[in-house]
Each structure stands twice: as structure tokens, then as C-alpha cells.
Design a protein around this motif. Structure first.
Motif, PDB file in Angstrom:
ATOM      1  N   ASN A  38       0.932  -1.313  -0.076  1.00 37.73           N
ATOM      2  CA  ASN A  38       0.063  -0.076   0.058  1.00 37.73           C
ATOM      3  C   ASN A  38       0.819   1.074   0.073  1.00 37.73           C
ATOM      4  N   LYS A  42       1.070   1.910  -6.982  1.00 35.91           N
ATOM      5  CA  LYS A  42       0.557   1.250  -8.072  1.00 35.91           C
ATOM      6  C   LYS A  42      -0.722   2.030  -8.637  1.00 35.91           C
ATOM      7  N   SER A  43      -1.723   2.450  -7.739  1.00 32.12           N
ATOM      8  CA  SER A  43      -2.742   3.006  -8.297  1.00 32.12           C
ATOM      9  C   SER A  43      -2.517   4.159  -9.163  1.00 32.12           C
ATOM     10  N   THR A  44      -1.334   5.173  -8.766  1.00 31.70           N
ATOM     11  CA  THR A  44      -0.954   5.999  -9.705  1.00 31.70           C
ATOM     12  C   THR A  44      -0.508   5.725 -10.814  1.00 31.70           C
ATOM     13  N   ILE A  46      -1.490   3.009 -12.651  1.00 32.91           N
ATOM     14  CA  ILE A  46      -2.603   2.693 -13.483  1.00 32.91           C
ATOM     15  C   ILE A  46      -3.244   3.804 -13.874  1.00 32.91           C
ATOM     16  N   LYS A  47      -3.362   4.972 -13.208  1.00 31.69           N
ATOM     17  CA  LYS A  47      -4.117   6.316 -13.599  1.00 31.69           C
ATOM     18  C   LYS A  47      -3.212   6.872 -14.649  1.00 31.69           C
ATOM     19  N   THR A  82      -8.997  -0.648 -18.907  1.00 33.36           N
ATOM     20  CA  THR A  82      -8.564  -0.916 -17.474  1.00 33.36           C
ATOM     21  C   THR A  82      -9.597  -1.431 -16.699  1.00 33.36           C
ATOM     22  N   TYR A  84     -11.042  -2.276 -13.193  1.00 35.22           N
ATOM     23  CA  TYR A  84     -10.955  -1.909 -11.875  1.00 35.22           C
ATOM     24  C   TYR A  84     -11.476  -2.781 -10.741  1.00 35.22           C
ATOM     25  N   GLN A  85     -10.887  -2.744  -9.561  1.00 33.81           N
ATOM     26  CA  GLN A  85     -11.187  -3.799  -8.530  1.00 33.81           C
ATOM     27  C   GLN A  85     -12.815  -3.770  -8.292  1.00 33.81           C
ATOM     28  N   ASP A 169      -6.585  -4.180 -12.110  1.00 32.08           N
ATOM     29  CA  ASP A 169      -6.298  -3.493 -10.995  1.00 32.08           C
ATOM     30  C   ASP A 169      -6.673  -4.509  -9.806  1.00 32.08           C
ATOM     31  N   GLU A 170      -5.669  -4.936  -9.242  1.00 31.78           N
ATOM     32  CA  GLU A 170      -5.846  -5.936  -8.194  1.00 31.78           C
ATOM     33  C   GLU A 170      -6.824  -6.858  -8.282  1.00 31.78           C
ATOM     34  N   ILE A 200      -1.662  -5.701 -11.636  1.00 36.06           N
ATOM     35  CA  ILE A 200      -1.249  -4.838 -10.626  1.00 36.06           C
ATOM     36  C   ILE A 200      -1.691  -5.660  -9.359  1.00 36.06           C
TER      37      ILE A 200
END
Ligand code: ADP
Ligand code: ADP
Length: 235
Positions: A38, A42-44, A46-47, A82, A84-85, A169-170, A200
């Protein structure tokens, strides 16, 4: 030539640094795993790849061409989809209806009521079958599917509507062992059919099951980048 390449990318939110000097490649027919705890960035990442954020420095190359996406739609138009989770689904609508949600304007069709429902059912079934996904029934409300099955539908949907790169994403974060295995198997099938995949995950085991390249982020920095051969467990 990679489908996507990041070269030395930096990104900050105000004075919070999220990524510094991050480089990676996504190739057709390969799964690039991005690992990290965390807050690792990772999210950044992806974005940036999916068009939700610009980067501050460094380069984003798509098909070798320097790019900056102004919106997720632009990324999608370049074939970068993408998943998303927290999937956007309408739980009470049938699977096939969710499959086509949001796709109508892109396909230049008239009102949905005039589309052939049987054709949409069939298309949904075929798109799932293409990745080896078996669902009992595409007429059931999507809310009755397991979390893993919903991820699979979302992946099949992205592939059907023209993704060349899947950004996941995860996808296994909320799933148990069997469901995770099922999702990863279908991700590997998409890879074997020539798609590039960015996976990710904070789960190294899941990454190692299917990954071809591994990028490890630590507090926004590259803590490692390896091809699979470089970390083979075989003697
Ligand atoms: P190639 O890039 O020609 O496919 P390799 O996969 O063997 O060759 O990787 C060459 C170099 O790139 C290695 O030093 C490796 O650490 C690094 N590398 C591996 N995977 C990635 C990646 N996803 N992004 C950036 N560099 C990577
Ligand atoms: P991960 O997805 O690996 O958990 P993130 O990309 O979400 O990592 O976060 C990287 C860093 O950027 C963290 O320090 C996080 O607190 C910070 N961050 C993420 N989003 C924002 C935001 N919108 N505003 C300010 N800081 C943010």
C-alpha cells in the motif's frame, strides 16, 4: 516494440511524491506484473496508463509514440482497457446487458431497445468462450455471479471491445484461492492470444503464477525489475 513504455516517470500530488523514476514495458503476449505494498504507487501508475492522470516528468510511449492521455476514453481508443477492482455493474441486470453497458455510442448503433437481444446474448457467450470462460447462463443477474466470475466477464468484455492492453487493478484482491486461480487462468489465456497485460497486485504468488515481467515498487521508486527467467525457481 512495446505496446506501452514508461520511461523515468515522476508523479506527485502537490508535495506528496507518488512515483519517481518509474520505467516499465508492456509487450504484446506478455504479462507485466507491478508489485508493491500500500502506498507504493500502483494506483498512480494505473491512472497514468489509463488516462486518469498526466505524469509530471519522463515519458509515456504507446506504440513507440510519446503520448499524454487527456481522458480514459483516449486511452481506450488506443486499445488500453482498465478493469478496476470495484467493477461498475448493475447487479439486477442480466450478464449480457452488463456486457453491452456503455458500448452503444461507440458502436454507433441506435437505441438499445432496437438491438437484437438474442444477438447480444450470443455475442456475450462467444466473447466469454473465447477466453475459455464458462458461465451457466448469461441471462442471470450479474449480481448473482461470484466476484471472480464478474472479473472474468469484465475481462472478456474489454477483449471483445478491442483491448490490446488489459490493465488489471488487483483483480484477485477480494477473491479466495479457487476464484483467484480461475481469474488468473483467463488472464493468461488473453496473454496467450496476444494481448499485453499489466497486472497490478500486492500478491507475489499470484504474480509469479502468470507473470512474464515483474516490476517492484517501493514508496514510488523502482525496487526491482526482472524478466521471469531472471528469477526462475527451476534449477
Ligand atoms: P527484453 O526487454 O529485450 O525483452 P529482458 O526481458 O530480458 O529483455 O529484459 C532486459 C532488461 O529489462 C533486464 O535488465 C530486465 O531487468 C529489464 N526488464 C525486465 N522486465 C522489465 C519491465 N517490465 N520493464 C522494464 N524493464 C524490464
Ligand atoms: P498504491 O496504489 O500502491 O497503494 P498510490 O498510487 O495510491 O499507491 O499512492 C502513492 C502515494 O501517493 C501514497 O503516498 C499516497 O498517499 C499518495 N496519493 C495517492 N493519491 C493521492 C491523492 N489523490 N492526493 C494526495 N496523495 C495521494
Amino acid at each position: 516494440q512495446p505496446l506501452i513504455e514508461l520511461r523515468d516517470v515522476d508523479k506527485a500530488y502537490g508535495n506528496v511524491t507518488a512515483l519517481t523514476g518509474v520505467s516499465l514495458q508492456v509487450r504484446a503476449g506478455a504479462i507485466t506484473c507491478v508489485l508493491g505494498d500500500n502506498g507504493a504507487g500502483k494506483s498512480t501508475l494505473i491512472k497514468i496508463v489509463s488516462g486518469l492522470h498526466g505524469h509530471d516528468a519522463g515519458s509515456l510511449l504507446v506504440d513507440g509514440e510519446e503520448t499524454r492521455f487527456a481522458s480514459p476514453r483516449e486511452a481506450l481508443n488506443r486499445g488500453i482497457a482498465t478493469v478496476y477492482q470495484d467493477l461498475a455493474v448493475v447487479p439486477l441486470m442480466p450478464v449480457w446487458r452488463n456486457f453491452f453497458l456503455g458500448s452503444e455510442p461507440r458502436r454507433g448503433r441506435g437505441p438499445l431497445a432496437r438491438l437484437d437481444v438474442d444477438a447480444m446474448r450470443r455475442t456475450t457467450r462467444d466473447a466469454l468462450a473465447r477466453l475459455g470462460i464458462t458461465l451457466r447462463d448469461v441471462d442471470q443477474p450479474i449480481g448473482t455471479l461470484s466476484g471472480g466470475e464478474r472479473q472474468c466477464v469484465a475481462i472478456a468484455r474489454a477483449v471483445h471491445f478491442g483491448a490490446r492492453v488489459l490493465v488489471l487493478d488487483e483483480p484477485t484482491a477480494a477473491l479466495g484461492v479457487k476464484q483467484s486461480g480461475m481469474v488468473l487462468k483467463h488472464v493468461a489465456t488473453a496473454r496467450d492470444q496476444g494481448l499485453g497485460v499489466v497486472l497490478i497486485t500486492h500478491n507475489p504468488h499470484h504474480a509469479y503464477l502468470v507473470g512474464d515481467r515483474f516490476v517492484l515498487l517501493k514508496r514510488g521508486e523502482m525496487a526491482g525489475s526482472h524478466a521471469r527467467d531472471a528469477i526462475s525457481l527451476d534449477e
